[in-house]
Design an enzyme around this catalytic site. Sequence first.
Site, mmCIF file in Angstrom:
data_model
loop_
_atom_site.group_PDB
_atom_site.id
_atom_site.type_symbol
_atom_site.label_atom_id
_atom_site.label_comp_id
_atom_site.label_asym_id
_atom_site.label_seq_id
_atom_site.Cartn_x
_atom_site.Cartn_y
_atom_site.Cartn_z
ATOM 1 N N ARG A 1 1.047 -1.459 -0.121
ATOM 2 C CA ARG A 1 -0.186 -0.137 -0.060
ATOM 3 C C ARG A 1 0.832 1.233 -0.084
ATOM 4 N NH1 ARG A 1 -2.518 -3.246 3.249
ATOM 5 N NH2 ARG A 1 -4.920 -3.281 2.609
ATOM 6 N N LYS B 1 1.746 11.175 -11.399
ATOM 7 C CA LYS B 1 0.978 9.944 -12.115
ATOM 8 C C LYS B 1 2.129 9.932 -12.172
ATOM 9 C CE LYS B 1 -2.266 13.298 -14.910
ATOM 10 N NZ LYS B 1 -2.581 13.462 -16.486
ATOM 11 N N GLU C 1 7.724 18.309 -24.748
ATOM 12 C CA GLU C 1 7.146 19.248 -24.244
ATOM 13 C C GLU C 1 7.686 20.479 -22.807
ATOM 14 O OE1 GLU C 1 4.826 17.184 -22.595
ATOM 15 O OE2 GLU C 1 5.455 14.534 -22.674
ATOM 16 N N LYS D 1 4.799 23.696 -14.156
ATOM 17 C CA LYS D 1 4.218 22.185 -13.969
ATOM 18 C C LYS D 1 3.893 21.842 -12.805
ATOM 19 C CE LYS D 1 3.210 17.690 -14.647
ATOM 20 N NZ LYS D 1 3.553 16.093 -15.518
ATOM 21 N N GLU E 1 -6.734 15.774 -11.268
ATOM 22 C CA GLU E 1 -7.202 16.466 -12.489
ATOM 23 C C GLU E 1 -8.817 16.773 -13.105
ATOM 24 O OE1 GLU E 1 -4.653 14.904 -15.634
ATOM 25 O OE2 GLU E 1 -6.383 15.024 -17.115
ATOM 26 N N ARG F 1 -5.290 21.028 -14.807
ATOM 27 C CA ARG F 1 -4.297 20.015 -14.551
ATOM 28 C C ARG F 1 -4.342 19.448 -15.969
ATOM 29 N NH1 ARG F 1 -1.462 15.161 -10.900
ATOM 30 N NH2 ARG F 1 0.567 15.302 -13.313
ATOM 31 N N ASN G 1 -1.935 18.412 -20.499
ATOM 32 C CA ASN G 1 -2.431 17.373 -21.900
ATOM 33 C C ASN G 1 -2.986 18.210 -23.120
ATOM 34 O OD1 ASN G 1 -2.925 15.949 -19.108
ATOM 35 N ND2 ASN G 1 -5.297 15.757 -19.820
ATOM 36 N N HIS H 1 -1.820 15.366 -26.247
ATOM 37 C CA HIS H 1 -1.819 14.435 -25.213
ATOM 38 C C HIS H 1 -2.939 13.337 -25.431
ATOM 39 C CE1 HIS H 1 1.629 15.639 -23.541
ATOM 40 N NE2 HIS H 1 1.871 14.532 -22.873
ATOM 41 N N HIS I 1 -1.108 10.363 -27.794
ATOM 42 C CA HIS I 1 -1.371 8.944 -27.335
ATOM 43 C C HIS I 1 -2.126 7.578 -28.180
ATOM 44 C CE1 HIS I 1 -1.269 10.205 -22.856
ATOM 45 N NE2 HIS I 1 0.311 9.783 -23.033
ATOM 46 N N HIS J 1 7.901 9.174 -27.627
ATOM 47 C CA HIS J 1 6.553 9.700 -26.419
ATOM 48 C C HIS J 1 6.107 12.237 -27.062
ATOM 49 C CE1 HIS J 1 3.209 10.908 -23.692
ATOM 50 N NE2 HIS J 1 4.162 12.537 -23.278
HETATM 51 N N1 LIG Z 1 3.569 10.409 -15.340
HETATM 52 C C1 LIG Z 1 3.805 11.680 -16.345
HETATM 53 O O1 LIG Z 1 3.425 12.724 -15.993
HETATM 54 C C2 LIG Z 1 4.446 11.755 -17.153
HETATM 55 C C3 LIG Z 1 4.535 12.816 -18.103
HETATM 56 C C4 LIG Z 1 5.135 12.525 -19.500
HETATM 57 C C5 LIG Z 1 5.683 11.162 -20.345
HETATM 58 N N2 LIG Z 1 5.268 10.423 -19.439
HETATM 59 C C6 LIG Z 1 5.368 9.490 -20.138
HETATM 60 O O2 LIG Z 1 7.021 8.946 -19.747
HETATM 61 C C7 LIG Z 1 7.615 8.416 -20.662
HETATM 62 C C8 LIG Z 1 8.043 8.578 -22.136
HETATM 63 O O3 LIG Z 1 9.006 8.830 -21.176
HETATM 64 P P1 LIG Z 1 10.944 9.165 -22.018
HETATM 65 O O4 LIG Z 1 11.015 10.125 -22.771
HETATM 66 O O5 LIG Z 1 12.104 9.601 -21.065
HETATM 67 O O6 LIG Z 1 11.315 7.909 -22.395
HETATM 68 P P2 LIG Z 1 12.311 6.475 -21.817
HETATM 69 O O7 LIG Z 1 12.102 6.118 -20.312
HETATM 70 O O8 LIG Z 1 12.265 5.051 -22.719
HETATM 71 O O9 LIG Z 1 13.718 7.084 -22.232
HETATM 72 C C9 LIG Z 1 14.388 7.144 -23.237
HETATM 73 C C10 LIG Z 1 15.414 6.169 -23.499
HETATM 74 O O10 LIG Z 1 16.049 7.233 -22.816
HETATM 75 C C11 LIG Z 1 17.262 6.280 -22.630
HETATM 76 N N3 LIG Z 1 17.712 6.596 -21.543
HETATM 77 C C12 LIG Z 1 17.493 7.144 -20.140
HETATM 78 N N4 LIG Z 1 18.435 8.282 -19.726
HETATM 79 C C13 LIG Z 1 19.597 8.023 -20.633
HETATM 80 C C14 LIG Z 1 20.912 8.530 -20.436
HETATM 81 N N5 LIG Z 1 21.045 9.756 -19.464
HETATM 82 N N6 LIG Z 1 21.677 8.581 -21.217
HETATM 83 C C15 LIG Z 1 21.085 7.808 -22.189
HETATM 84 N N7 LIG Z 1 20.545 7.100 -22.321
HETATM 85 C C16 LIG Z 1 19.444 7.644 -21.658
HETATM 86 C C17 LIG Z 1 16.176 4.641 -21.836
HETATM 87 O O11 LIG Z 1 16.606 3.988 -21.725
HETATM 88 C C18 LIG Z 1 15.427 4.997 -23.493
HETATM 89 O O12 LIG Z 1 15.837 4.512 -24.469
HETATM 90 C C19 LIG Z 1 5.769 7.363 -21.588
HETATM 91 O O13 LIG Z 1 5.565 6.487 -21.958
HETATM 92 C C20 LIG Z 1 5.351 8.548 -21.055
HETATM 93 O O14 LIG Z 1 3.479 8.193 -21.254
HETATM 94 C C21 LIG Z 1 4.569 10.477 -18.303
HETATM 95 ZN ZN LIG Z 2 3.892 14.010 -22.514
#
Ligand SMILES: NC(=O)c1ccc[n+]([C@@H]2O[C@H](COP(=O)([O-])OP(=O)(O)OC[C@H]3O[C@@H](n4cnc5c(N)ncnc54)[C@H](O)[C@@H]3O)[C@@H](O)[C@H]2O)c1
Ligand SMILES: [Zn+2]
Length: 376
Positions: free
Chosen positions: A124, A146, A188, A228, A238, A242, A246, A249, A253, A280
């Site tokens: 939990r 999130k 972003e 943010k 949201e 908030r 989006n 998005h 998405h 993304h």
């Molecule tokens: N929770 C939220 O509010 C929120 C907001 C926006 C996006 N997201 C989510 O975030 C995800 C995308 O995140 P992302 O773009 O960071 O993708 P990711 O986590 O897949 O990272 C992108 C790539 O970079 C590599 N990587 C990470 N750090 C590195 C570094 N310092 N040097 C070399 N390689 C590195 C990873 O291994 C991966 O291959 C999506 O799933 C999206 O839905 C969530």
């Molecule tokens: Zn996003």
Amino acid sequence: MDKIETIDIDIWSVDNPTTYNIIIGSHVIKNVSEYINFEHYSRVGILTDEKVAPLWLDNLVKSIPIKVSEIVIGQGEEVKNIDNVRHVWEELLTLGFDRKSLLLNLGGGVIGDLGGFAASTFMRGLPYAHIPTTLLSQVDSSIGGKVGVNFGEVKNLIGSFSQPEIVVIDVNTLNTLPNRELMAGFAEVIKHGLIKDEDYLDDVVKKKQGKLSEKDFVQIVKRSCDIKAKVVEEDERENGVRKMLNFGHSIGHALEALSHVSQNESVNSKPGDNADYLLHGEAVALGMIVASEISKEVGLLKEKDVDKIREILSKFHLPTELEFELSPNVIIEKVMFDKKNVSGKINWTLLKGIGNAVFDVSVEKEIVQKALKSIM
Ligand SMILES: NC(=O)c1ccc[n+]([C@@H]2O[C@H](COP(=O)([O-])OP(=O)(O)OC[C@H]3O[C@@H](n4cnc5c(N)ncnc54)[C@H](O)[C@@H]3O)[C@@H](O)[C@H]2O)c1
Ligand SMILES: [Zn+2]
């Protein structure tokens, strides 16, 4: 030593009000024990992915004065699923983690979303911290609580709201990030400017003309986190403002998920062909163009502003046209399918001028179809 920025974030919610810090600087991983009192926890674990592990895991382990356990999973959007959550739960159980233990999520948004969700559900709720290593996760996904995973081809279908203990952002980690991933993070950043702050947007575009220094990155990450954090402080769950975040998005998405469905007849990608997937941030860039076109069609945004948005996204090497074949109706159906599972109808977040987002706007299907054609 360069300046370290700290943002306090205050989340008000009936069940769990909380306050925590976002630390932003260069080389802060080295000094992580200045920000986290590791002795306070019964156990400490790090969750990371196979790409980040050889680059940054040792640096982090070395800066922690007590024994740490490591959990390393695969990388990329494909691993953001419930099987890997289960794997993390199993590891935590085997390692003897309890509610006084701490999980550190070292990686991009995938690790943050998945690790945060695994932690928030284990017993939990286990305390966790984010140490984001992509620009996207530093400016966006690590802020706001999130957490979750994809399920049944719907992005982030299973998840919760759970705030971390702290977010420690080291912009030095961006030095190893592939350029395509860095640019995806700027989607972003551009979004934050578009929805809230045109001056910020113009500043970032100006800075991009030169070579961005670590100091520039600290400032960019700080301004995005400020935007943010303020929105999330006002509306964690949201229910209102908030929704501004989006922007781009709904379509984003859908495009992101569709680009991953390699068996889908309407997608030209081959199974396992990662290069064809939209990241993304890339999908969000396309989604922002569509949302801007819709904004223009309903009389909220000028044509010259839509052109400006396209131009800015191109400057950051983000896509402005879809490179695989999909009909507008397939995309609309996907958005409807996602929304049916999430909220029941499509309420659009649009721009009423650059720097000013409006939300909960309903739009005729024909307008959406027309806007979608503009990225084909
Ligand atoms: N929770 C939220 O509010 C929120 C907001 C926006 C996006 N997201 C989510 O975030 C995800 C995308 O995140 P992302 O773009 O960071 O993708 P990711 O986590 O897949 O990272 C992108 C790539 O970079 C590599 N990587 C990470 N750090 C590195 C570094 N310092 N040097 C070399 N390689 C590195 C990873 O291994 C991966 O291959 C999506 O799933 C999206 O839905 C969530
Ligand atoms: Zn996003």
